[in-house]
Design a protein around this motif. Structure first.
Motif, PDB file in Angstrom:
ATOM      1  N   PHE A  10       0.413  -1.614  -0.044  1.00 52.49           N
ATOM      2  CA  PHE A  10       0.393  -0.362   0.384  1.00 52.49           C
ATOM      3  C   PHE A  10       0.354   1.366   0.347  1.00 52.49           C
ATOM      4  CE2 PHE A  10      -3.470  -3.520   1.641  1.00 52.49           C
ATOM      5  CZ  PHE A  10      -4.369  -2.558   0.634  1.00 52.49           C
ATOM      6  N   ASN A  11       2.397   1.154   0.085  1.00 56.15           N
ATOM      7  CA  ASN A  11       3.092   2.423   0.199  1.00 56.15           C
ATOM      8  C   ASN A  11       3.420   2.364  -1.070  1.00 56.15           C
ATOM      9  OD1 ASN A  11       3.333   2.150   2.945  1.00 56.15           O
ATOM     10  ND2 ASN A  11       5.260   1.024   2.493  1.00 56.15           N
ATOM     11  N   PHE A  12       2.722   1.945  -2.381  1.00 54.19           N
ATOM     12  CA  PHE A  12       3.095   2.375  -3.268  1.00 54.19           C
ATOM     13  C   PHE A  12       1.980   2.846  -4.205  1.00 54.19           C
ATOM     14  CE2 PHE A  12       5.935  -1.841  -3.086  1.00 54.19           C
ATOM     15  CZ  PHE A  12       7.165  -0.703  -3.215  1.00 54.19           C
ATOM     16  N   ILE A  13       1.007   2.685  -3.533  1.00 56.82           N
ATOM     17  CA  ILE A  13      -1.189   3.136  -3.926  1.00 56.82           C
ATOM     18  C   ILE A  13      -0.584   4.507  -4.406  1.00 56.82           C
ATOM     19  CG2 ILE A  13      -3.352   3.494  -3.658  1.00 56.82           C
ATOM     20  CD1 ILE A  13      -3.149   0.302  -2.305  1.00 56.82           C
ATOM     21  N   VAL A  14       0.073   5.716  -3.532  1.00 53.14           N
ATOM     22  CA  VAL A  14      -0.399   7.161  -3.216  1.00 53.14           C
ATOM     23  C   VAL A  14       0.441   7.587  -5.069  1.00 53.14           C
ATOM     24  CG1 VAL A  14       0.245   9.345  -2.580  1.00 53.14           C
ATOM     25  CG2 VAL A  14      -1.601   7.960  -1.369  1.00 53.14           C
ATOM     26  N   PRO A  15       1.701   7.166  -4.088  1.00 50.75           N
ATOM     27  CA  PRO A  15       2.727   7.667  -5.413  1.00 50.75           C
ATOM     28  C   PRO A  15       2.185   6.547  -7.225  1.00 50.75           C
ATOM     29  CG  PRO A  15       4.456   6.718  -3.551  1.00 50.75           C
ATOM     30  CD  PRO A  15       2.427   6.612  -3.608  1.00 50.75           C
ATOM     31  N   SER A  16       1.677   5.781  -6.666  1.00 49.16           N
ATOM     32  CA  SER A  16       1.330   5.187  -8.547  1.00 49.16           C
ATOM     33  C   SER A  16       0.289   6.095  -9.048  1.00 49.16           C
ATOM     34  CB  SER A  16       0.808   4.080  -8.025  1.00 49.16           C
ATOM     35  OG  SER A  16       1.891   3.042  -7.821  1.00 49.16           O
ATOM     36  N   MET A  17      -0.917   6.273  -8.219  1.00 55.63           N
ATOM     37  CA  MET A  17      -1.762   7.220  -8.236  1.00 55.63           C
ATOM     38  C   MET A  17      -1.301   8.471  -8.681  1.00 55.63           C
ATOM     39  SD  MET A  17      -4.884   6.008  -8.485  1.00 55.63           S
ATOM     40  CE  MET A  17      -6.188   4.642  -7.254  1.00 55.63           C
ATOM     41  N   VAL A  18      -0.388   9.345  -8.183  1.00 52.70           N
ATOM     42  CA  VAL A  18       0.444  10.758  -8.496  1.00 52.70           C
ATOM     43  C   VAL A  18       0.296  10.278 -10.102  1.00 52.70           C
ATOM     44  CG1 VAL A  18       2.207  12.206  -7.861  1.00 52.70           C
ATOM     45  CG2 VAL A  18       0.210  11.258  -6.414  1.00 52.70           C
ATOM     46  N   ILE A  19       1.899   9.503  -9.928  1.00 51.92           N
ATOM     47  CA  ILE A  19       2.036   9.183 -11.650  1.00 51.92           C
ATOM     48  C   ILE A  19       1.114   9.332 -12.752  1.00 51.92           C
ATOM     49  CG2 ILE A  19       3.648   8.355 -13.428  1.00 51.92           C
ATOM     50  CD1 ILE A  19       5.031   7.343 -10.536  1.00 51.92           C
ATOM     51  N   CYS A  20       0.047   8.410 -12.354  1.00 51.65           N
ATOM     52  CA  CYS A  20      -1.236   7.897 -13.347  1.00 51.65           C
ATOM     53  C   CYS A  20      -1.566   9.063 -13.661  1.00 51.65           C
ATOM     54  CB  CYS A  20      -1.569   6.657 -13.107  1.00 51.65           C
ATOM     55  SG  CYS A  20      -0.887   5.603 -13.223  1.00 51.65           S
TER      56      CYS A  20
END
Length: 420
Positions: A120-130
């Motif tokens: 879940f540490n990847f969710i916000v960074p992934s959302m920001v990038i996409c």
């Protein structure tokens, strides 16, 4: 015993890898595949693909955890109601298509505790990038508008291309999507991420500037319902975080007023925002934009079948091809009184539990992701009063993901008695 430990470690590693793949695929689906719809054949089966990868991860893991919270219980009961209702649906094909997307997501939520928390540490960074890609393309098209239609023609064909081109020529912001509503969703999601980062990270300048860019673009989409949901989510988070600290409440209030004033300035001084003002006075000055007729048709359908409903995803049959533009009215008409009560109870349980977890997670390393979860849930609930987030795969998948975040962090807190 040592061999068992080694096998368990390998199983955990495989589960971690598959869970990571699952998270990345789900984010890509929500923000690209479903949006651009290059692969329309997977539109209704994407959640089945997600479920397959997820179950594969559970199989190779060392143990399986299932906990039945009140929220999960009511989602299961609501699911049973709409499955039974599909047998009496006024259009079984439409109901089955929706269930193909909806039911695997519910299964994912039920087994959510099996996802490694590190993922879940990847969710916000992934959302920001996409979502950042969508925001960047919107800004690019504002600077180079002549290139937008050429790019849209490479992404879409037929009705979708016509819709995207017509909205672009009418000065609506569609970005690289084919609809202003979908574009506004990506921008709103970007702003929710930026707001969560603004509250929890030390470098606030980037988050503030990014949020303001998003605000300009969101106004350009003219989607007032999403704006209302976004600002409602901000107000709720501010109230929660500042409940015991007057100084913090003052700072957040000044920050919110600043955003409102900037938005007001933009609304009154940029040419593109005049489109929004014009939209507000359409339909003889009726701010509902003609939705009162859709509401009347939906309520009439409910009155004809108040207990069993007309079948999930069939409101468009009774309202001239439109969804109800209000998920609560639509659920009431499609699943009857019992289904409506279960649905409202389920989303309430999820939001209440999310707020509880946020209160416990303050100043922890997981605060950002839980703020994101609660913010989006509030956004979903408020936008649902004027839109159709429960019937859009992107918005629904993101909502279920936010419920999964709450469940997995509740499990960690119960096991460790701490978020540290």
């Amino acid at each position: 015993m040592l061999e068992n430990q080694i096998e368990g470690t390998k199983g955990s590693d495989k589960s971690l890898i598959l869970s990571f793949i699952w998270i990345i695929f789900s984010v890509l689906y929500v923000l690209f595949i479903n949006t651009i719809n290059i692969f329309p054949s997977i539109y209704y089966i994407f959640s089945s693909i997600l479920l397959f990868v997820f179950i594969l991860g559970i199989i190779v893991s060392t143990k399986i955890n299932i906990s039945l919270s009140f929220g999960k219980f009511f989602w299961i009961m609501y699911s049973i109601v709409i499955i039974m209702g599909s047998f009496f649906s006024i259009n079984q094909e439409l109901s089955i298509k929706y269930l193909l997307s909806y039911l695997p997501l519910v299964v994912l939520m039920i087994f959510s505790e099996n996802i490694p928390i590190q993922i879940f540490n990847f969710i916000v960074p992934s959302m920001v990038i996409c979502t950042g890609v969508h925001v960047f393309m919107n800004l690019f098209f504002l600077i180079q508008p002549e290139k937008q239609i050429n790019i849209l023609m490479k992404l879409y064909t037929g009705k979708e291309l016509m819709n995207a081109v017509n909205q672009t020529r009418a000065s609506f912001l569609v970005g690289i999507t084919s609809d202003i509503g979908q574009n506004a969703f990506h921008i709103s999601l970007f702003m929710i991420c930026m707001f969560a980062l603004l509250l929890t990270k030390t470098n606030k300048i980037v988050s503030i500037i990014s949020f303001l860019f998003g605000l300009v673009l969101l106004i350009g989409t003219t989607k007032r319902g999403l704006m209302a949901g976004l600002f409602a989510s901000m107000i709720v988070i501010i109230l929660i975080r500042s409940r015991k600290n007057i100084k913090r409440f003052f700072v957040y209030s000044v920050l919110l007023i600043f955003f409102i004033l900037v938005g007001w300035y933009i609304l009154n001084n940029l040419e593109i925002t005049q489109v929004m003002i014009k939209k507000n006075i359409d339909y003889s000055g009726n701010i509902l934009n003609g939705r009162q007729y859709i509401y009347a048709s939906t309520l009439n359908a409910f009155n004809q079948h108040p207990f069993r409903g007309i079948g999930v995803n069939t409101t468009q049959i009774v309202s001239s091809g439109n969804d109800a533009h209000n998920i609560y009215l639509q659920v009431l008409a499609e699943s009857g009184v019992v289904g409506f009560i279960l649905f409202v109870t389920a989303i309430t349980c999820g939001l209440v539990q999310g707020i509880k977890e946020l209160l416990k997670a303050e100043k922890s390393k997981y605060e950002t992701i839980i703020i994101f979860s609660v913010s989006y849930q509030v956004f979903f609930v408020v936008y649902g009063m004027s839109g159709n987030p429960f019937y859009n795969n992107s918005l629904l998948a993101t909502y279920i993901l936010c419920l999964m975040i709450v469940h997995i962090f509740k499990k960690k807190k119960d096991e460790d008695c701490s978020y540290d």
